[in-house]
Design a protein around this motif. Structure first.
Motif, PDB file in Angstrom:
ATOM      1  N   ASP A  91     -32.772  13.792  -9.223  1.00 44.96           N
ATOM      2  CA  ASP A  91     -31.800  13.811 -10.004  1.00 44.96           C
ATOM      3  C   ASP A  91     -32.164  14.167 -11.323  1.00 44.96           C
ATOM      4  O   ASP A  91     -31.692  14.834 -12.529  1.00 44.96           O
ATOM      5  CB  ASP A  91     -30.462  12.852  -9.762  1.00 44.96           C
ATOM      6  N   ILE A  92     -33.603  13.278 -11.771  1.00 44.00           N
ATOM      7  CA  ILE A  92     -34.071  13.173 -12.860  1.00 44.00           C
ATOM      8  C   ILE A  92     -35.287  14.058 -13.260  1.00 44.00           C
ATOM      9  O   ILE A  92     -35.709  14.253 -14.147  1.00 44.00           O
ATOM     10  CB  ILE A  92     -33.798  11.724 -13.480  1.00 44.00           C
ATOM     11  N   CYS A  93     -36.072  14.160 -11.951  1.00 46.87           N
ATOM     12  CA  CYS A  93     -37.316  14.891 -11.941  1.00 46.87           C
ATOM     13  C   CYS A  93     -37.415  15.823 -11.044  1.00 46.87           C
ATOM     14  O   CYS A  93     -37.381  15.478  -9.874  1.00 46.87           O
ATOM     15  CB  CYS A  93     -38.363  13.845 -11.796  1.00 46.87           C
ATOM     16  N   GLU A  94     -37.500  17.214 -11.278  1.00 46.38           N
ATOM     17  CA  GLU A  94     -37.707  18.145 -10.512  1.00 46.38           C
ATOM     18  C   GLU A  94     -39.262  18.270  -9.984  1.00 46.38           C
ATOM     19  O   GLU A  94     -40.135  17.841 -10.996  1.00 46.38           O
ATOM     20  CB  GLU A  94     -37.379  19.499 -11.211  1.00 46.38           C
ATOM     21  N   PHE A  95     -39.505  18.615  -8.757  1.00 45.87           N
ATOM     22  CA  PHE A  95     -40.729  18.616  -8.345  1.00 45.87           C
ATOM     23  C   PHE A  95     -41.090  19.719  -7.525  1.00 45.87           C
ATOM     24  O   PHE A  95     -40.363  20.047  -6.582  1.00 45.87           O
ATOM     25  CB  PHE A  95     -41.015  17.372  -7.339  1.00 45.87           C
ATOM     26  N   TYR A  96     -42.142  20.495  -7.971  1.00 45.43           N
ATOM     27  CA  TYR A  96     -42.426  21.590  -7.210  1.00 45.43           C
ATOM     28  C   TYR A  96     -44.039  21.877  -6.793  1.00 45.43           C
ATOM     29  O   TYR A  96     -44.882  21.674  -7.842  1.00 45.43           O
ATOM     30  CB  TYR A  96     -41.984  23.071  -8.172  1.00 45.43           C
ATOM     31  N   THR A  97     -44.153  21.977  -5.553  1.00 43.14           N
ATOM     32  CA  THR A  97     -45.499  22.190  -5.176  1.00 43.14           C
ATOM     33  C   THR A  97     -45.645  23.799  -4.743  1.00 43.14           C
ATOM     34  O   THR A  97     -45.281  24.020  -3.900  1.00 43.14           O
ATOM     35  CB  THR A  97     -45.695  21.245  -3.678  1.00 43.14           C
ATOM     36  N   MET A  98     -46.576  24.066  -5.763  1.00 41.09           N
ATOM     37  CA  MET A  98     -46.688  25.570  -5.496  1.00 41.09           C
ATOM     38  C   MET A  98     -48.008  26.004  -4.849  1.00 41.09           C
ATOM     39  O   MET A  98     -48.066  26.984  -4.350  1.00 41.09           O
ATOM     40  CB  MET A  98     -46.541  26.231  -6.942  1.00 41.09           C
TER      41      MET A  98
END
Length: 208
Positions: A91-98
């Motif tokens: 909810d406070i840290c978006e995480f994207y593994t690209m």
């Protein structure tokens, strides 16, 4: 209860020295009044670049500051930080593994370039959002080293479009000079010893 030992002459000299140092330190600190979003680079051959960056992300989480992470390379690898953030702090840290893995594993330059470009577009979107106080671009320096992304585009964006209060952290060995030149804080991790050289594999909790 044990009694406090009497102060010695050495104790008195030490106290006087520390008092003098505190006065000098306080004087220096009084001149440091500016606050700004920093460009932070972690590079070098030593271990700890991403680990230190994730430490700052967790500090932001602890201070209830919105943040985001984009991983440019480590797509196929386990990552304890990613698992924890997605499970507890999404909810406070978006995480994207690209990314899809290190370049020697994918062996497909065209695909690597495509994925790095997509990661950079996502990174720009997250950095432009003023609600994100810190954005970590994990292993972007590797993508820049192999020219999957144009370093001039990255430099121009950070210089011209990054919100004034947003911190951006860029990790990975072999950081390009153009990036170092515009950074506010650069740390080079020096390799002194590493267990891998002695035949010890990467281990959970230490490496990932």
């Amino acid at each position: 209860m044990s009694e406090t030992p009497p102060k010695t002459e050495d104790d008195a000299r030490h106290a006087a020295k520390m008092a003098k140092k505190k006065v000098a330190r306080d004087k220096i600190m009084a001149t440091k009044t500016d606050e700004k979003g920093l460009i932070i680079v972690h590079t070098g051959k030593g271990k700890g670049k991403s680990s230190a960056a994730f430490g700052m992300i967790f500090r932001c989480i602890a201070h209830d500051m919105k943040s985001a992470v984009v991983q440019f390379i480590k797509g196929g690898m386990d990552c304890g930080e990613r698992d924890l953030i997605n499970a507890k702090f999404a909810d406070i840290c978006e995480f994207y593994t690209m990314g899809e893995g290190f370049t020697w594993e994918t062996q497909d330059r065209a695909r690597d370039v495509e994925m790095a470009a997509a990661a950079w577009e996502k990174a720009k979107e997250l950095i432009r959002n003023p609600e994100n106080r810190m954005v970590l671009l994990d292993e972007i320096n590797i993508a820049l080293r192999y020219d999957y992304i144009d370093v001039n585009d990255v430099v121009a964006f950070l210089r011209d479009e990054k919100p004034d209060t947003t911190h951006v952290v860029l990790t990975g060995r072999n950081a390009k000079e153009e990036l170092i030149d515009i950074a506010d804080l650069v740390t080079e991790m020096e390799l002194v010893k590493h267990p891998f050289r002695s035949g010890v594999k990467a281990q959970k909790g230490v490496e990932f």
